[in-house]
Design a protein around this motif. Structure first.
Motif, PDB file in Angstrom:
ATOM      1  N   VAL A   1       0.817  -1.208   0.000  1.00  0.00           N
ATOM      2  CA  VAL A   1       0.000   0.000   0.000  1.00  0.00           C
ATOM      3  C   VAL A   1       0.852   1.261   0.000  1.00  0.00           C
ATOM      4  CG1 VAL A   1      -2.027  -1.088   1.004  1.00  0.00           C
ATOM      5  CG2 VAL A   1      -0.303  -0.107   2.507  1.00  0.00           C
ATOM      6  N   TRP A   2       2.147   1.147   0.328  1.00  0.00           N
ATOM      7  CA  TRP A   2       3.059   2.284   0.288  1.00  0.00           C
ATOM      8  C   TRP A   2       4.402   1.824  -0.232  1.00  0.00           C
ATOM      9  CZ3 TRP A   2       2.235   7.359   1.162  1.00  0.00           C
ATOM     10  CH2 TRP A   2       0.990   7.690   1.683  1.00  0.00           C
ATOM     11  N   GLU A   3       5.043   2.664  -1.024  1.00  0.00           N
ATOM     12  CA  GLU A   3       6.389   2.394  -1.517  1.00  0.00           C
ATOM     13  C   GLU A   3       7.230   3.642  -1.332  1.00  0.00           C
ATOM     14  OE1 GLU A   3       6.648   1.041  -5.535  1.00  0.00           O
ATOM     15  OE2 GLU A   3       4.881  -0.233  -5.331  1.00  0.00           O
ATOM     16  N   CYS A   4       8.462   3.460  -0.879  1.00  0.00           N
ATOM     17  CA  CYS A   4       9.402   4.567  -0.717  1.00  0.00           C
ATOM     18  C   CYS A   4      10.691   4.212  -1.442  1.00  0.00           C
ATOM     19  CB  CYS A   4       9.726   4.795   0.749  1.00  0.00           C
ATOM     20  SG  CYS A   4       8.292   4.997   1.814  1.00  0.00           S
ATOM     21  N   HIS A   5      11.225   5.151  -2.186  1.00  0.00           N
ATOM     22  CA  HIS A   5      12.447   4.895  -2.936  1.00  0.00           C
ATOM     23  C   HIS A   5      13.414   6.065  -2.767  1.00  0.00           C
ATOM     24  CE1 HIS A   5      10.351   1.617  -4.866  1.00  0.00           C
ATOM     25  NE2 HIS A   5       9.359   2.449  -5.123  1.00  0.00           N
ATOM     26  N   LEU A   6      14.703   5.739  -2.708  1.00  0.00           N
ATOM     27  CA  LEU A   6      15.711   6.759  -2.533  1.00  0.00           C
ATOM     28  C   LEU A   6      17.042   6.276  -3.101  1.00  0.00           C
ATOM     29  CD1 LEU A   6      16.773   9.382  -1.058  1.00  0.00           C
ATOM     30  CD2 LEU A   6      17.231   7.898   0.884  1.00  0.00           C
ATOM     31  N   ASP A   7      17.624   7.048  -3.996  1.00  0.00           N
ATOM     32  CA  ASP A   7      19.000   6.831  -4.422  1.00  0.00           C
ATOM     33  C   ASP A   7      19.852   7.780  -3.583  1.00  0.00           C
ATOM     34  OD1 ASP A   7      18.351   4.979  -6.412  1.00  0.00           O
ATOM     35  OD2 ASP A   7      17.923   6.573  -7.850  1.00  0.00           O
ATOM     36  N   PHE A   8      20.988   7.303  -3.073  1.00  0.00           N
ATOM     37  CA  PHE A   8      21.768   8.137  -2.170  1.00  0.00           C
ATOM     38  C   PHE A   8      23.263   8.012  -2.446  1.00  0.00           C
ATOM     39  CE2 PHE A   8      21.405   4.084  -0.047  1.00  0.00           C
ATOM     40  CZ  PHE A   8      22.653   3.871   0.513  1.00  0.00           C
ATOM     41  N   GLU A   9      23.983   9.038  -1.997  1.00  0.00           N
ATOM     42  CA  GLU A   9      25.439   9.051  -2.003  1.00  0.00           C
ATOM     43  C   GLU A   9      25.874   9.666  -0.688  1.00  0.00           C
ATOM     44  OE1 GLU A   9      29.263  10.790  -4.505  1.00  0.00           O
ATOM     45  OE2 GLU A   9      27.236  11.337  -5.120  1.00  0.00           O
ATOM     46  N   MET A  10      26.780   8.989   0.005  1.00  0.00           N
ATOM     47  CA  MET A  10      27.283   9.495   1.278  1.00  0.00           C
ATOM     48  C   MET A  10      28.803   9.496   1.220  1.00  0.00           C
ATOM     49  SD  MET A  10      24.674   7.639   3.873  1.00  0.00           S
ATOM     50  CE  MET A  10      24.157   8.927   4.976  1.00  0.00           C
ATOM     51  N   LEU A  11      29.387  10.602   1.668  1.00  0.00           N
ATOM     52  CA  LEU A  11      30.833  10.760   1.676  1.00  0.00           C
ATOM     53  C   LEU A  11      31.275  11.038   3.108  1.00  0.00           C
ATOM     54  CD1 LEU A  11      33.355  10.937  -0.149  1.00  0.00           C
ATOM     55  CD2 LEU A  11      32.940  13.388  -0.277  1.00  0.00           C
ATOM     56  N   VAL A  12      32.197  10.224   3.616  1.00  0.00           N
ATOM     57  CA  VAL A  12      32.688  10.378   4.987  1.00  0.00           C
ATOM     58  C   VAL A  12      34.205  10.484   4.927  1.00  0.00           C
ATOM     59  CG1 VAL A  12      32.852   9.311   7.253  1.00  0.00           C
ATOM     60  CG2 VAL A  12      30.776   9.020   5.895  1.00  0.00           C
ATOM     61  N   THR A  13      34.739  11.547   5.548  1.00  0.00           N
ATOM     62  CA  THR A  13      36.190  11.734   5.645  1.00  0.00           C
ATOM     63  C   THR A  13      36.577  11.619   7.110  1.00  0.00           C
ATOM     64  OG1 THR A  13      36.109  13.246   3.760  1.00  0.00           O
ATOM     65  CG2 THR A  13      38.112  13.253   5.090  1.00  0.00           C
ATOM     66  N   SER A  14      37.523  10.742   7.404  1.00  0.00           N
ATOM     67  CA  SER A  14      37.943  10.553   8.789  1.00  0.00           C
ATOM     68  C   SER A  14      39.068  11.525   9.144  1.00  0.00           C
ATOM     69  CB  SER A  14      38.389   9.108   9.013  1.00  0.00           C
ATOM     70  OG  SER A  14      39.501   8.822   8.215  1.00  0.00           O
ATOM     71  N   SER A  15      39.401  11.582  10.407  1.00  0.00           N
ATOM     72  CA  SER A  15      40.428  12.520  10.878  1.00  0.00           C
ATOM     73  C   SER A  15      41.809  12.190  10.302  1.00  0.00           C
ATOM     74  CB  SER A  15      40.483  12.527  12.403  1.00  0.00           C
ATOM     75  OG  SER A  15      40.774  11.224  12.871  1.00  0.00           O
ATOM     76  N   ASP A  16      42.048  10.947   9.927  1.00  0.00           N
ATOM     77  CA  ASP A  16      43.344  10.585   9.336  1.00  0.00           C
ATOM     78  C   ASP A  16      43.318  10.685   7.806  1.00  0.00           C
ATOM     79  OD1 ASP A  16      41.734   8.440   8.866  1.00  0.00           O
ATOM     80  OD2 ASP A  16      43.122   6.931   9.607  1.00  0.00           O
TER      81      ASP A  16
ATOM     82  N   ARG B   1      41.308   9.539   5.549  1.00  0.00           N
ATOM     83  CA  ARG B   1      40.788   8.445   4.737  1.00  0.00           C
ATOM     84  C   ARG B   1      39.372   8.795   4.316  1.00  0.00           C
ATOM     85  NH1 ARG B   1      41.923   2.811   7.532  1.00  0.00           N
ATOM     86  NH2 ARG B   1      40.391   3.697   8.920  1.00  0.00           N
ATOM     87  N   VAL B   2      39.019   8.410   3.115  1.00  0.00           N
ATOM     88  CA  VAL B   2      37.709   8.758   2.572  1.00  0.00           C
ATOM     89  C   VAL B   2      36.918   7.476   2.313  1.00  0.00           C
ATOM     90  CG1 VAL B   2      36.509   9.839   0.634  1.00  0.00           C
ATOM     91  CG2 VAL B   2      38.616  10.842   1.504  1.00  0.00           C
ATOM     92  N   GLU B   3      35.617   7.547   2.646  1.00  0.00           N
ATOM     93  CA  GLU B   3      34.713   6.428   2.406  1.00  0.00           C
ATOM     94  C   GLU B   3      33.507   6.973   1.639  1.00  0.00           C
ATOM     95  OE1 GLU B   3      33.722   3.477   5.599  1.00  0.00           O
ATOM     96  OE2 GLU B   3      31.825   4.581   5.449  1.00  0.00           O
ATOM     97  N   ARG B   4      33.225   6.398   0.499  1.00  0.00           N
ATOM     98  CA  ARG B   4      32.116   6.866  -0.345  1.00  0.00           C
ATOM     99  C   ARG B   4      31.141   5.709  -0.548  1.00  0.00           C
ATOM    100  NH1 ARG B   4      32.549   8.501  -6.626  1.00  0.00           N
ATOM    101  NH2 ARG B   4      30.490   9.422  -6.831  1.00  0.00           N
ATOM    102  N   THR B   5      29.867   5.958  -0.276  1.00  0.00           N
ATOM    103  CA  THR B   5      28.832   4.943  -0.435  1.00  0.00           C
ATOM    104  C   THR B   5      27.801   5.440  -1.438  1.00  0.00           C
ATOM    105  OG1 THR B   5      29.129   4.332   1.883  1.00  0.00           O
ATOM    106  CG2 THR B   5      27.170   3.508   0.783  1.00  0.00           C
ATOM    107  N   LEU B   6      27.572   4.661  -2.466  1.00  0.00           N
ATOM    108  CA  LEU B   6      26.540   4.933  -3.465  1.00  0.00           C
ATOM    109  C   LEU B   6      25.530   3.801  -3.401  1.00  0.00           C
ATOM    110  CD1 LEU B   6      28.935   5.772  -6.396  1.00  0.00           C
ATOM    111  CD2 LEU B   6      27.459   7.399  -5.234  1.00  0.00           C
ATOM    112  N   GLY B   7      24.252   4.133  -3.359  1.00  0.00           N
ATOM    113  CA  GLY B   7      23.296   3.045  -3.257  1.00  0.00           C
ATOM    114  C   GLY B   7      21.875   3.446  -3.565  1.00  0.00           C
TER     115      GLY B   7
END
Length: 173
Positions: free
Chosen positions: A34-49, A51-57
């Motif tokens: 009865v309900w549908e939710c959709h989301l494409d996302f990108e998240m970028l996280v940079t740590s103190s040292d 290092r970079v982490e990128r999530t696409l989903g």
């Protein structure tokens, strides 16, 4: 001949009474989405040292009329390491949940998480929109239109949801 004439109006009367109920039962069946939710996302996280982490989903939720539902999340997580190398992990997961309305919030409780073939992300790595089974997750609900809502969770992008009016959030009409 007379019997055939008298039974036709009776059959028509019975059909006029039963057909709306059959149609309503088909449209508002509890096991239909009865309900549908959709989301494409990108998240970028940079740590103190540095290092970079990128999530696409892509993240989707499907709500049934019987307060059960499931989510699916899939995508890729890329780690940029200090030595200029990268690690790439794919994730494909399904989550079953139960939901209830809690005022202007929607309370979801994850009941089961299933990893699908090709999921190379280890369980100790955090993943957006993922919770452990048994954990309660609260989404704030905002009405955008007659049958459109926006769900938001603290620190997460908003999801746009569409479905049949009145099923999920009857108090927000």
């Amino acid at each position: 001949m007379t019997a055939a004439k008298s039974s036709a109006p009776g059959m028509m009367f019975i059909a006029l009474i039963l057909v709306p109920w059959l149609v309503a039962t088909w449209f508002y069946s509890a096991d239909r989405v009865v309900w549908e939710c959709h989301l494409d996302f990108e998240m970028l996280v940079t740590s103190s040292d540095q290092r970079v982490e990128r999530t696409l989903g892509s993240y989707s939720q499907f709500f049934y009329g019987n307060n059960l539902g499931f989510s699916r999340i899939s995508g890729r997580k890329v780690h940029a390491l200090k030595n200029h190398q990268t690690q790439v992990h794919n994730f494909y997961r399904f989550m079953d949940f139960k939901y209830v309305q809690a005022g202007p919030y929607l309370k979801n409780k994850i009941t089961k998480i299933t990893r699908k073939q090709g999921d190379t992300l280890s369980d100790d790595q955090e993943l957006a929109f993922m919770s452990v089974p048994g954990e309660d997750v609260y989404d704030q609900v905002l009405k955008l239109g007659p049958n459109t809502y926006s769900f938001g969770r603290l620190g997460m992008p908003r999801q746009i949801c569409q479905g049949r009016q009145g099923w999920l959030m009857p108090r927000l009409r």
